[in-house]
Write an enzyme that holds these catalytic residues in place. Structure first.
Site, mmCIF file in Angstrom:
data_model
loop_
_atom_site.group_PDB
_atom_site.id
_atom_site.type_symbol
_atom_site.label_atom_id
_atom_site.label_comp_id
_atom_site.label_asym_id
_atom_site.label_seq_id
_atom_site.Cartn_x
_atom_site.Cartn_y
_atom_site.Cartn_z
ATOM 1 N N LYS A 44 0.821 -1.209 0.000
ATOM 2 C CA LYS A 44 0.000 0.000 0.000
ATOM 3 C C LYS A 44 0.863 1.271 0.000
ATOM 4 O O LYS A 44 2.079 1.192 0.024
ATOM 5 C CB LYS A 44 -0.974 -0.037 1.175
ATOM 6 C CG LYS A 44 -1.970 -1.215 1.084
ATOM 7 C CD LYS A 44 -3.116 -0.964 0.118
ATOM 8 C CE LYS A 44 -3.813 -2.193 -0.400
ATOM 9 N NZ LYS A 44 -4.603 -2.948 0.560
HETATM 10 C C1 LIG Z 1 -5.640 -4.016 0.843
HETATM 11 C C2 LIG Z 1 -7.098 -3.719 0.942
HETATM 12 C C3 LIG Z 1 -7.821 -3.953 2.109
HETATM 13 C C4 LIG Z 1 -7.275 -4.722 3.270
HETATM 14 O O1 LIG Z 1 -6.152 -4.184 3.835
HETATM 15 P P1 LIG Z 1 -5.316 -5.068 4.901
HETATM 16 O O2 LIG Z 1 -4.491 -4.038 5.622
HETATM 17 O O3 LIG Z 1 -4.481 -6.010 4.095
HETATM 18 O O4 LIG Z 1 -6.275 -5.763 5.781
HETATM 19 C C5 LIG Z 1 -9.135 -3.539 2.164
HETATM 20 N N1 LIG Z 1 -9.716 -2.946 1.117
HETATM 21 C C6 LIG Z 1 -9.076 -2.721 -0.034
HETATM 22 C C7 LIG Z 1 -9.781 -2.049 -1.147
HETATM 23 C C8 LIG Z 1 -7.746 -3.127 -0.169
HETATM 24 O O5 LIG Z 1 -7.107 -2.968 -1.337
#
Ligand SMILES: *Cc1c(COP(=O)(O)O)cnc(C)c1O
Length: 398
Positions: free
Chosen positions: A196
């Site tokens: 991210k």
């Molecule tokens: C990555 C993601 C999540 C989940 O994030 P985590 O920190 O891995 O739990 C939720 N929603 C979207 C749209 C994502 O891309």
């Protein structure tokens, strides 16, 4: 062609993360403690949100957010099918029903007019997703939430830092310019997963304007216990605690928070670099008849977590799957966002969804390919991606 493989995503880490982690390890306090509190305060300041609660994933953040607004079995939550597994699975944790509505073909974000039509007696909350870091139409969604007394939980996993119409994602919704005027419960959930826009390895953050909701999330993130361990064991703390509810184990470690502090310090620089890459791609592909470049944002800040290119299948001799394969053969790592939730076996079998129930989500998924976009990419890496895409397109144009 490149000699080495360009990964689809890589974190941007340097000595600052190493030193931060080393300091935590040397301190002897590894789990939730002063570093986590510091990261919460710094993140809250960065997004302009009054309260922040650090947890170990965005999935945990959304689970706690839904718990805090009192979601119950049989309730409905309106959300987008054009998202990752986490967005809807957290609704299922409560045996509540995810009600999908289709997305806008340009932004791939949830459509407020379709949300309005899907609201029923049982609707409790709306979860918009800021796909790729392009903010959803929050003014309209907030208006609906206020009118129908629904909670709003932003899936902001892609959206740090981002903003639109003068509001940062993470800043309280301000209908009529009055913070919290609608009274609709509001929380935003961010992800610090490894790929991210900023990372803590694994991690997430809940931001809200409500002290009560923040307190509930904080308590449920650590076993439903009324004080966290740091306060219990530090000199001025006490051994006594009370279990108020059967909570979860979702707290962030100080090790992760130290990484987060270092990432936060360079978040703006990393976003600027991603924006520069996006501009280069869009300049290169805008006039190519086989390609559709992603929507640009006006009056706002795009987080550019993803660069979502789409192909015009009628002018292209290969399908998206083959395109991903041919780019891989040219040492370019790509991905696809998203396989819509409603076509996965679980959602098909549980709710009887068919692919065409959300025709835009289904169609756009079939022609989408995500190109690498991260701050560690060199100018030459960006040129390599453009070169490879251009070559594959030329070869298969029709
Ligand atoms: C990555 C993601 C999540 C989940 O994030 P985590 O920190 O891995 O739990 C939720 N929603 C979207 C749209 C994502 O891309």
């Amino acid at each position: 062609m490149r000699n080495d493989f360009l990964p689809f995503a890589l974190p941007d880490l340097d000595d600052t993360e190493l030193q931060g982690v080393a300091a935590v390890l040397c301190s002897g306090w590894l789990t939730t403690g002063p570093r986590t509190r510091e990261f919460e305060a710094a993140f809250a300041a960065a997004v302009g949100g009054p309260h922040a609660v650090a947890v170990n994933s965005c999935t945990a953040a959304m689970h706690l957010a839904l718990d805090s607004v009192g979601l119950k079995r049989g309730d409905e939550v309106i959300t987008s099918p054009y998202t990752f597994a986490a967005t809807a699975e957290v609704i299922r944790y409560f045996d509540a029903r995810p009600v999908f509505v289709d997305v806008d073909p340009d932004t791939l974000n949830i459509r407020p007019d379709l949300i309005e039509r899907a609201i029923s007696e049982r609707t409790r909350a709306i979860i918009p997703v800021h796909v790729a870091g392009f903010p959803a139409e929050m003014e309209e969604i907030e208006r609906l939430a206020a009118q129908h007394e629904l909670a709003v939980i932003e899936d902001a996993a892609h959206a740090f830092p981002a903003g639109w119409h003068g509001r940062r994602v993470g800043e309280p919704l301000t209908p009529n310019g009055k913070p919290g005027a609608s009274g609709a419960p509001w929380l935003a959930c961010f992800s610090f997963y490894a790929t991210k826009t900023i990372t803590t390895g694994e991690g997430g953050m809940i931001v809200t304007d409500s002290e009560e909701l923040a307190d509930r999330c904080r308590m449920m993130a650590l076993h439903g216990i009324s004080k966290d361990a740091w306060k219990r064991y530090s000199a001025d703390g006490s051994w006594y605690y009370e279990i108020m509810a059967p909570g979860y184990k979702y707290n962030m470690t100080d090790i992760a928070a130290a990484i987060g502090m270092a990432q936060l310090a360079k978040a703006a620089r990393m976003r600027e670099r991603r924006e520069w890459i996006a501009r280069r791609y869009s300049e290169a592909f805008a006039e190519v008849p086989q390609l559709q470049v992603p929507a640009e944002i006006t009056e706002g800040v795009h987080a550019w977590h993803l660069y979502m290119l789409r192909i015009h299948q009628d002018r292209f001799g290969i399908d998206r799957g083959r395109l991903v394969q041919e780019l891989k053969e040219r040492n370019i790592g790509c991905s696809v966002h998203f396989i819509p939730l409603h076509i996965h076996p679980y959602y098909r079998e549980t709710f009887g969804y068919e692919a065409d129930d959300f025709p835009v989500a289904y169609r756009e998924y079939q022609r989408e390919v995500s190109l690498p976009i991260y701050s560690r990419m060199t100018d030459a890496d960006v040129d390599d991606v453009i070169g490879a895409v251009t070559e594959v397109v030329r070869r298969h144009a029709r």
